[in-house]
Enzyme design. Sequence first.
Site, PDB file in Angstrom:
ATOM      1  N   TRP A  32      43.172  43.165  37.860  1.00  0.00           N
ATOM      2  CA  TRP A  32      42.139  43.845  36.859  1.00  0.00           C
ATOM      3  C   TRP A  32      43.001  45.316  36.223  1.00  0.00           C
ATOM      4  O   TRP A  32      43.817  45.745  37.057  1.00  0.00           O
ATOM      5  CB  TRP A  32      41.197  44.071  38.292  1.00  0.00           C
ATOM      6  CG  TRP A  32      39.968  45.167  38.194  1.00  0.00           C
ATOM      7  CD1 TRP A  32      38.791  44.325  36.993  1.00  0.00           C
ATOM      8  CD2 TRP A  32      39.923  46.524  37.512  1.00  0.00           C
ATOM      9  NE1 TRP A  32      37.585  45.641  36.487  1.00  0.00           N
ATOM     10  CE2 TRP A  32      38.500  46.296  37.105  1.00  0.00           C
ATOM     11  CE3 TRP A  32      40.184  47.357  37.756  1.00  0.00           C
ATOM     12  CZ2 TRP A  32      38.117  48.004  36.651  1.00  0.00           C
ATOM     13  CZ3 TRP A  32      40.513  48.854  37.800  1.00  0.00           C
ATOM     14  CH2 TRP A  32      38.898  48.958  37.018  1.00  0.00           C
ATOM     15  N   SER A  98      47.267  41.802  42.443  1.00  0.00           N
ATOM     16  CA  SER A  98      46.355  42.444  42.839  1.00  0.00           C
ATOM     17  C   SER A  98      45.166  41.974  43.286  1.00  0.00           C
ATOM     18  O   SER A  98      44.689  41.669  44.404  1.00  0.00           O
ATOM     19  CB  SER A  98      46.413  43.726  41.917  1.00  0.00           C
ATOM     20  OG  SER A  98      44.976  44.872  42.265  1.00  0.00           O
ATOM     21  N   HIS A 257      51.986  50.332  41.907  1.00  0.00           N
ATOM     22  CA  HIS A 257      51.549  48.939  41.557  1.00  0.00           C
ATOM     23  C   HIS A 257      51.655  48.112  40.820  1.00  0.00           C
ATOM     24  O   HIS A 257      52.389  47.229  40.959  1.00  0.00           O
ATOM     25  CB  HIS A 257      49.094  49.544  41.409  1.00  0.00           C
ATOM     26  CG  HIS A 257      49.367  48.349  41.933  1.00  0.00           C
ATOM     27  ND1 HIS A 257      48.950  47.521  42.397  1.00  0.00           N
ATOM     28  CD2 HIS A 257      48.105  47.325  40.809  1.00  0.00           C
ATOM     29  CE1 HIS A 257      47.736  46.667  43.430  1.00  0.00           C
ATOM     30  NE2 HIS A 257      47.755  47.220  41.737  1.00  0.00           N
TER      31      HIS A 257
END
Length: 277
Positions: A32, A98, A257
Amino acid sequence: MPFITITKAKEPVDIFYEDYGSGQPVILIHGWPLSRKSWEQQVWKIVEEGFRCISYDRRGFGTSSAPWEDYGYSALASDLQAIIEKLDLNDAIIVGFSMGGGEVVRYLTDYGSDKIAKAALISSIIPLVKQKSDNPDGVAEKELDDIIDALQNDRVGFLKEFSKGFYNFDENKGERVSQAQLDYDFTIASFASPRATIQTALAWMHTDFRSELKNVDVPTLIVHGDADATVPIETSAKQAAAEINDNTYKIIEGAPHGLNITHAKELNDILIDFLKK
């Protein structure tokens, strides 16, 4: 253009996918608020190493259609199931980045592992994002509420800044990601359905997968960066590795991330080694 049309829900949904190579199928599930395009640095390597690589756009993102309802994880996992059925896939390896880690776990919960050989969780949210009394390292609910407020009031403004945190980007330091990459991500995210962006955010914020980890009964790769400021390792990969029985846990030192971009070679080496075992 290749679409799979899903008619089981209230509204038909067209899921766009790309299918390259041959051999054992590897299905890539994006994070996302991006699209299949975020896997650019992995697709070519997977195909080059002799696998069939399938990537797709989550409903409401990329080129897929955007229904008004049905953005919970069981609906999202049903899209993955439709792809597996339509393409007649067996012995597949499902890889979630994720938010996509949720589809991996919910798929195994709802449909089992008969058609799945392995799984991988990359920078995954699994098992729980939100802070609770028994998940003290999670994100405080006030912070999650602030994200939803920002998406409702200035979605594109929020997304413009969000991508910086994705990569731990600092304009005053040397980075492993370019401004062009940030702009690219912003373009992809901003053109996603506003409704889908908010509804899927609510799904990854509030879904607790801890009781479902027992359903992950295939060999599973867990990869996370120890500098991930978006999905801290303590509340995600560390917990997942403690609860998933047959797992290979790899920490990439200094990785944020978005390590699929900043640490693409490191990730690719780990992923290909796991795929070939």
